[in-house]
Design a protein around this motif. Structure first.
Motif, PDB file in Angstrom:
ATOM      1  N   LEU A 212     -19.504   4.214  18.210  1.00  0.00           N
ATOM      2  CA  LEU A 212     -20.275   4.980  17.232  1.00  0.00           C
ATOM      3  C   LEU A 212     -20.012   4.500  15.791  1.00  0.00           C
ATOM      4  N   GLN A 213     -20.766   5.109  14.838  1.00  0.00           N
ATOM      5  CA  GLN A 213     -20.673   4.693  13.438  1.00  0.00           C
ATOM      6  C   GLN A 213     -19.376   5.193  12.805  1.00  0.00           C
ATOM      7  N   PRO A 214     -18.783   4.440  11.853  1.00  0.00           N
ATOM      8  CA  PRO A 214     -17.558   4.924  11.201  1.00  0.00           C
ATOM      9  C   PRO A 214     -17.799   6.271  10.520  1.00  0.00           C
ATOM     10  N   VAL A 215     -16.747   7.094  10.494  1.00  0.00           N
ATOM     11  CA  VAL A 215     -16.830   8.434   9.875  1.00  0.00           C
ATOM     12  C   VAL A 215     -16.401   8.312   8.424  1.00  0.00           C
ATOM     13  N   SER A 216     -17.037   9.124   7.536  1.00  0.00           N
ATOM     14  CA  SER A 216     -16.651   9.086   6.113  1.00  0.00           C
ATOM     15  C   SER A 216     -15.198   9.547   5.966  1.00  0.00           C
ATOM     16  N   ARG A 217     -14.432   8.740   5.220  1.00  0.00           N
ATOM     17  CA  ARG A 217     -13.007   9.082   5.080  1.00  0.00           C
ATOM     18  C   ARG A 217     -12.773  10.072   3.942  1.00  0.00           C
ATOM     19  N   SER A 218     -13.857  10.471   3.191  1.00  0.00           N
ATOM     20  CA  SER A 218     -13.625  11.266   1.970  1.00  0.00           C
ATOM     21  C   SER A 218     -13.338  12.739   2.258  1.00  0.00           C
ATOM     22  N   GLY A 219     -13.784  13.254   3.407  1.00  0.00           N
ATOM     23  CA  GLY A 219     -13.599  14.690   3.693  1.00  0.00           C
ATOM     24  C   GLY A 219     -12.125  15.078   3.760  1.00  0.00           C
ATOM     25  N   LYS A 220     -11.865  16.324   3.299  1.00  0.00           N
ATOM     26  CA  LYS A 220     -10.481  16.807   3.247  1.00  0.00           C
ATOM     27  C   LYS A 220      -9.877  16.905   4.653  1.00  0.00           C
ATOM     28  N   TYR A 221     -10.756  17.177   5.636  1.00  0.00           N
ATOM     29  CA  TYR A 221     -10.252  17.419   6.994  1.00  0.00           C
ATOM     30  C   TYR A 221     -10.336  16.174   7.885  1.00  0.00           C
ATOM     31  N   TYR A 222     -10.587  15.025   7.250  1.00  0.00           N
ATOM     32  CA  TYR A 222     -10.682  13.764   7.995  1.00  0.00           C
ATOM     33  C   TYR A 222      -9.294  13.395   8.516  1.00  0.00           C
ATOM     34  N   TYR A 223      -9.263  12.875   9.757  1.00  0.00           N
ATOM     35  CA  TYR A 223      -7.977  12.386  10.260  1.00  0.00           C
ATOM     36  C   TYR A 223      -8.227  11.158  11.116  1.00  0.00           C
ATOM     37  N   GLU A 224      -7.304  10.179  10.998  1.00  0.00           N
ATOM     38  CA  GLU A 224      -7.452   8.971  11.818  1.00  0.00           C
ATOM     39  C   GLU A 224      -6.115   8.636  12.461  1.00  0.00           C
ATOM     40  N   MET A 225      -6.196   7.936  13.617  1.00  0.00           N
ATOM     41  CA  MET A 225      -4.964   7.621  14.327  1.00  0.00           C
ATOM     42  C   MET A 225      -5.127   6.320  15.127  1.00  0.00           C
ATOM     43  N   ARG A 226      -4.091   5.522  15.083  1.00  0.00           N
ATOM     44  CA  ARG A 226      -4.117   4.266  15.850  1.00  0.00           C
ATOM     45  C   ARG A 226      -3.776   4.553  17.313  1.00  0.00           C
ATOM     46  N   PHE A 227      -4.223   3.641  18.207  1.00  0.00           N
ATOM     47  CA  PHE A 227      -3.741   3.691  19.593  1.00  0.00           C
ATOM     48  C   PHE A 227      -2.427   2.916  19.595  1.00  0.00           C
ATOM     49  N   PRO A 228      -1.302   3.565  19.860  1.00  0.00           N
ATOM     50  CA  PRO A 228      -0.034   2.871  19.629  1.00  0.00           C
ATOM     51  C   PRO A 228       0.219   1.666  20.534  1.00  0.00           C
ATOM     52  N   SER A 229      -0.155   1.736  21.831  1.00  0.00           N
ATOM     53  CA  SER A 229       0.287   0.621  22.672  1.00  0.00           C
ATOM     54  C   SER A 229      -0.832  -0.049  23.459  1.00  0.00           C
ATOM     55  N   THR A 230      -2.011   0.551  23.526  1.00  0.00           N
ATOM     56  CA  THR A 230      -3.062  -0.095  24.316  1.00  0.00           C
ATOM     57  C   THR A 230      -4.060  -0.789  23.388  1.00  0.00           C
ATOM     58  N   PHE A 231      -5.024   0.013  22.846  1.00  0.00           N
ATOM     59  CA  PHE A 231      -6.036  -0.605  21.968  1.00  0.00           C
ATOM     60  C   PHE A 231      -5.501  -0.608  20.543  1.00  0.00           C
ATOM     61  N   TYR A 232      -4.426  -1.334  20.320  1.00  0.00           N
ATOM     62  CA  TYR A 232      -3.728  -1.168  19.039  1.00  0.00           C
ATOM     63  C   TYR A 232      -4.439  -1.805  17.853  1.00  0.00           C
ATOM     64  N   LYS A 233      -5.589  -2.437  18.091  1.00  0.00           N
ATOM     65  CA  LYS A 233      -6.390  -2.950  16.967  1.00  0.00           C
ATOM     66  C   LYS A 233      -7.471  -1.944  16.563  1.00  0.00           C
ATOM     67  N   TRP A 234      -7.470  -0.845  17.235  1.00  0.00           N
ATOM     68  CA  TRP A 234      -8.508   0.148  16.977  1.00  0.00           C
ATOM     69  C   TRP A 234      -7.915   1.453  16.437  1.00  0.00           C
ATOM     70  N   ILE A 235      -8.811   2.178  15.730  1.00  0.00           N
ATOM     71  CA  ILE A 235      -8.399   3.446  15.106  1.00  0.00           C
ATOM     72  C   ILE A 235      -9.389   4.529  15.532  1.00  0.00           C
ATOM     73  N   LEU A 236      -8.848   5.659  15.939  1.00  0.00           N
ATOM     74  CA  LEU A 236      -9.715   6.798  16.282  1.00  0.00           C
ATOM     75  C   LEU A 236      -9.901   7.642  15.023  1.00  0.00           C
ATOM     76  N   GLN A 237     -11.162   7.976  14.690  1.00  0.00           N
ATOM     77  CA  GLN A 237     -11.441   8.809  13.505  1.00  0.00           C
ATOM     78  C   GLN A 237     -12.039  10.143  13.952  1.00  0.00           C
ATOM     79  N   VAL A 238     -11.568  11.255  13.330  1.00  0.00           N
ATOM     80  CA  VAL A 238     -12.194  12.565  13.633  1.00  0.00           C
ATOM     81  C   VAL A 238     -12.433  13.323  12.332  1.00  0.00           C
ATOM     82  N   LEU A 239     -13.491  14.098  12.310  1.00  0.00           N
ATOM     83  CA  LEU A 239     -13.832  14.941  11.144  1.00  0.00           C
ATOM     84  C   LEU A 239     -14.683  16.097  11.664  1.00  0.00           C
TER      85      LEU A 239
END
Ligand code: ADP
Length: 521
Positions: A212-239
């Motif tokens: 899906l499309q990247p999420v705007s990082r400007s929102g106060k409730y935005y949170y992102e997290m790396r996959f520590p050991s599997t897809f470690y080049k990717w970041i999960l974004q939630v808002l």
């Protein structure tokens, strides 16, 4: 009169100070609490986003690790002749696996499948995706889970690998190359459920949308997290999707809370103001009442002592001369008259205070009433050296009024003009008709009243503050009686005055036709 404790200025000031201080402290605490609560709401929202992201990442990673374990167990390296069957079984067990590569760990040379033209492209692409030394083969243990995640210019590369040992002790590196589309499909399975309430995306380090499309990082409730050991080049974004609504609600709540804090402060401070003003008024009234009692006793004492003195002389028969006797009788008569007028005024004042007056409205000819009142008083005024002029408009209508009350009000105005005339003893009484009112005015050329005092003279017990007035007898209730009488008739009392030039008081009585005349007209 002893001033009650509550009116003690210091006590009142201290009490007001304490209330202001506690209001300020309470308001500050409420504000602090409001802000704290908002922060708590924000923190718990942010925390729930963090939890959601963590749980999702954990579940996806766990899924990959669980799959890996199955794959690793299936990868039996003991008999190379069985490797084709092993590969088939693995591909069946995990549909995400695109290729299974058996490699020599020291050189990275391909052991299985045997190199051929048909796999050349796949093998070259696989080898181009990483360098063997990146795998740290000398340090990895046997049968341990490892992952290789790479961003290539036009695709992503993901593989699990395991070091195996056959029963002769020879090491074989088994790589499971995963299919990118199937990985995305796997992610979708885990992330789809959140999409109604969250913006969800997986991006690479350059913020390119992988899922899906990247999420705007400007929102106060935005949170992102790396996959520590599997897809470690990717970041999960939630808002949260309704984050603007949440922020708006928080802002609204803060505004409402602030509004109520300020409103309660305003109410408390205005109540304090009212209490303070009421207290001051009461103190002034107490002072005025005190003055009133001393004025009235003085007013009664002076004529009484004169009456006693002259009557004693007369009773003792010490005055032989008829003219002197006559003069003494005159004094006794005048002073007793003065006393009875004062007592009448006091009684009228009391009855007006109880609202007992003004209920005796009858057909009244005010012009005639003024003439009669003047008849009784004219002689006395003229004796004191006053020039009295009376102007009565012709054909004044009769009106509904309380004649005794009007006479009393008029008499107070007349008495004042006599008392406060000073040297210029000229009085003009006018009875005129204007705009539906009968205007009964008394003009003198005496002391006059300052503009500031014109507001106060109608208050009960109030007496003029200048020294000349203080010398003159009075009780401070005459004008308040007159004003009350005017109000009972639906009228008013006006004053026009200039210090040193004299005053005109006008009693305005609205013309109300008596019922018999009204029906007759
Ligand atoms: P009193 O005359 O007994 O003091 P009043 O209520 O009749 O009480 O009057 C209140 C005050 O108004 C007086 O003390 C005086 O200062 C002022 N006042 C009333 N009438 C006149 C007037 N005609 N000329 C000047 N001052 C007046």
């Amino acid at each position: 009169m002893k001033v009650p404790l509550v009116y003690n200025t210091t006590t009142v000031a201290v009490a007001i100070g304490v209330i202001i201080l506690s209001t300020a402290v309470l308001s500050y605490l409420s504000y602090h609490y409001t802000v704290g609560r908002e922060n708590l709401v924000e923190t718990s929202l942010v925390q729930s986003n963090i939890n959601l992201a963590k749980q999702t990442v954990d579940r996806i990673e766990q899924k990959i690790v669980d799959n890996d374990r199955i794959l690793y167990e299936m990868a039996d390296v003991n008999e190379p002749s069985k490797w084709p069957a092993v590969v088939d079984a693995i591909k069946k067990a995990d549909s995400n696996v695109d290729q299974v590569w058996f490699l020599r760990p020291d050189t990275g040379a391909l052991l299985y499948p045997p190199y051929s033209a048909s796999i050349a492209n796949l093998w070259n692409a696989f080898r181009a995706s990483f360098k063997v030394k990146e795998l740290n083969l000398e340090r990895i243990g046997i049968d341990q889970t490892h992952h290789l995640h790479r961003e290539r210019p036009e695709h992503y590369f993901f593989a699990s690998y395991v070091m195996k040992e056959d029963h002769r002790g020879a090491k074989v590196l088994v790589c499971f190359q995963m299919n990118n589309e199937k990985i995305i499909a796997l992610l979708d399975k885990y992330l789809r459920d959140f999409q109604p309430s969250y913006y969800v995306s997986i991006v690479d380090y350059e913020n390119n949308g992988v899922y899906l499309q990247p999420v705007s990082r400007s929102g106060k409730y935005y949170y992102e997290m790396r996959f520590p050991s599997t897809f470690y080049k990717w970041i999960l974004q939630v808002l949260p999707r309704n984050y603007t609504e949440i922020e708006q609600n928080v802002r609204n709540q803060r505004r409402t809370d602030l509004f109520f804090i300020i409103l309660s402060m305003i109410l408390i401070f205005s109540s304090l103001g009212i209490i303070y003003v009421a207290g001051r008024r009461e103190r002034q009234l107490a002072q005025l009442q005190e003055d009133f009692i001393s004025h009235v006793s003085h007013e009664l004492k002076t004529p009484l002592s004169l009456i006693r003195m002259f009557s004693e002389v007369l009773v003792a028969g010490k005055v032989k001369n008829d003219e002197t006797k006559q003069e003494y009788f005159g004094i006794i008569h005048r002073e007793s008259d003065r006393m009875s007028r004062l007592i009448e005024n006091l009684l009228d004042f009391a009855s007006l205070e109880r609202d007992a007056r003004g209920k005796h409205f009858e057909k009244t000819d005010i012009a005639q009433l003024v003439s009669q009142a003047l008849e009784a008083y004219r002689h006395e005024i003229q004796q004191q050296g006053f020039q009295l002029t009376v102007v009565v408009a012709p054909d004044l209508p009769v009106t509904l009024a309380d004649p005794n009350a009007v006479a009393m009000a008029f008499f107070n105005l007349l008495d004042n003009s006599v008392k406060y005339s000073g040297e210029k003893k000229e009085i003009v009484v006018r009875v005129l008709q204007s705009n539906g009112y009968i205007d009964l005015s008394v003009t003198d050329k005496g002391l006059g009243i300052s503009l500031a005092e014109q507001q106060k003279i109608f208050d009960k017990f109030y007496r003029g503050s200048n020294a000349a007035v203080k010398m003159i007898r009075g009780s401070g209730i005459g004008l308040s009686i007159t004003k009350r009488v005017a109000e009972l008739h639906g009228g008013d009392v006006l004053v026009k005055s200039e210090p040193g030039a004299g005053s005109t008081f006008t009693l305005r009585i609205p013309i109300r036709k008596p019922p018999d005349l009204a029906s007759g007209s």
